[in-house]
Design a protein around this motif. Sequence first.
Motif, PDB file in Angstrom:
ATOM      1  N   ARG A 220      -3.638  -7.996  -8.778  1.00  0.00           N
ATOM      2  CA  ARG A 220      -4.742  -7.060  -8.610  1.00  0.00           C
ATOM      3  C   ARG A 220      -4.222  -5.703  -8.131  1.00  0.00           C
ATOM      4  N   THR A 221      -4.858  -4.640  -8.643  1.00  0.00           N
ATOM      5  CA  THR A 221      -4.568  -3.286  -8.161  1.00  0.00           C
ATOM      6  C   THR A 221      -5.878  -2.619  -7.782  1.00  0.00           C
ATOM      7  N   GLU A 222      -5.837  -1.806  -6.745  1.00  0.00           N
ATOM      8  CA  GLU A 222      -7.004  -1.059  -6.300  1.00  0.00           C
ATOM      9  C   GLU A 222      -6.571   0.366  -6.011  1.00  0.00           C
ATOM     10  N   LYS A 223      -7.487   1.292  -6.265  1.00  0.00           N
ATOM     11  CA  LYS A 223      -7.255   2.694  -5.921  1.00  0.00           C
ATOM     12  C   LYS A 223      -8.403   3.136  -5.029  1.00  0.00           C
ATOM     13  N   GLN A 224      -8.074   3.779  -3.926  1.00  0.00           N
ATOM     14  CA  GLN A 224      -9.090   4.246  -2.988  1.00  0.00           C
ATOM     15  C   GLN A 224      -8.877   5.729  -2.724  1.00  0.00           C
ATOM     16  N   TYR A 225      -9.982   6.460  -2.636  1.00  0.00           N
ATOM     17  CA  TYR A 225      -9.898   7.866  -2.261  1.00  0.00           C
ATOM     18  C   TYR A 225      -9.614   7.950  -0.768  1.00  0.00           C
ATOM     19  N   PRO A 226      -8.816   8.923  -0.374  1.00  0.00           N
ATOM     20  CA  PRO A 226      -8.532   9.057   1.057  1.00  0.00           C
ATOM     21  C   PRO A 226      -9.789   9.487   1.810  1.00  0.00           C
TER      22      PRO A 226
ATOM     23  N   LYS B 190      -4.974   6.219  -2.577  1.00  0.00           N
ATOM     24  CA  LYS B 190      -4.299   5.109  -1.929  1.00  0.00           C
ATOM     25  C   LYS B 190      -4.285   3.935  -2.907  1.00  0.00           C
ATOM     26  N   ASP B 191      -3.090   3.489  -3.305  1.00  0.00           N
ATOM     27  CA  ASP B 191      -2.948   2.355  -4.201  1.00  0.00           C
ATOM     28  C   ASP B 191      -2.674   1.098  -3.380  1.00  0.00           C
ATOM     29  N   ILE B 192      -3.373   0.021  -3.700  1.00  0.00           N
ATOM     30  CA  ILE B 192      -3.138  -1.270  -3.060  1.00  0.00           C
ATOM     31  C   ILE B 192      -2.818  -2.277  -4.168  1.00  0.00           C
TER      32      ILE B 192
ATOM     33  N   GLU C 204       0.844  -1.190   0.000  1.00  0.00           N
ATOM     34  CA  GLU C 204       0.000   0.000   0.000  1.00  0.00           C
ATOM     35  C   GLU C 204       0.879   1.240   0.000  1.00  0.00           C
ATOM     36  N   PHE C 205       0.476   2.221  -0.830  1.00  0.00           N
ATOM     37  CA  PHE C 205       1.158   3.510  -0.827  1.00  0.00           C
ATOM     38  C   PHE C 205       0.237   4.566  -1.405  1.00  0.00           C
ATOM     39  N   VAL C 206       0.572   5.817  -1.177  1.00  0.00           N
ATOM     40  CA  VAL C 206      -0.210   6.942  -1.684  1.00  0.00           C
ATOM     41  C   VAL C 206       0.486   7.465  -2.936  1.00  0.00           C
ATOM     42  N   ASN C 207      -0.273   7.552  -4.036  1.00  0.00           N
ATOM     43  CA  ASN C 207       0.330   8.020  -5.285  1.00  0.00           C
ATOM     44  C   ASN C 207       0.361   9.541  -5.346  1.00  0.00           C
ATOM     45  N   GLU C 208       0.834  10.089  -6.472  1.00  0.00           N
ATOM     46  CA  GLU C 208       1.007  11.538  -6.586  1.00  0.00           C
ATOM     47  C   GLU C 208      -0.313  12.300  -6.635  1.00  0.00           C
TER      48      GLU C 208
END
Length: 100
Positions: free
Chosen positions: A28-34, A16-18, A8-12
């Motif tokens: 698998r990749t997931e993107k979540q809004y903070p 939040k990318d998982i 998990e990390f926060v992109n530019e």
Amino acid sequence: MEELRTMEFVNEFGLKDIWTYKGSRLIRTEKQYPKTKSKQKRKTMSKKQELFEQIDSLYENFKAEHNGTTKKSQANARKAIGDIKKLVTDYRKESVAESK
């Protein structure tokens, strides 16, 4: 059997990318809004103030076009006055509603 691991990390962009891996293979990749913690009400400009600013900008446009000597500038001046006339009725309604 290969184990699953996640990174998990926060992109530019602030998302939040998982990333989920099975062994060394990305599966698998997931993107979540903070999540936002503050629930403060944002200050918004009143409708009456927005209408005032639109009328003001149209009036400035009218003054500039009124002093022109071409047919196009005179037509633009008439158009600006017509738009002001439309906005004045909305401004009057908002002003009365705000004072109640």
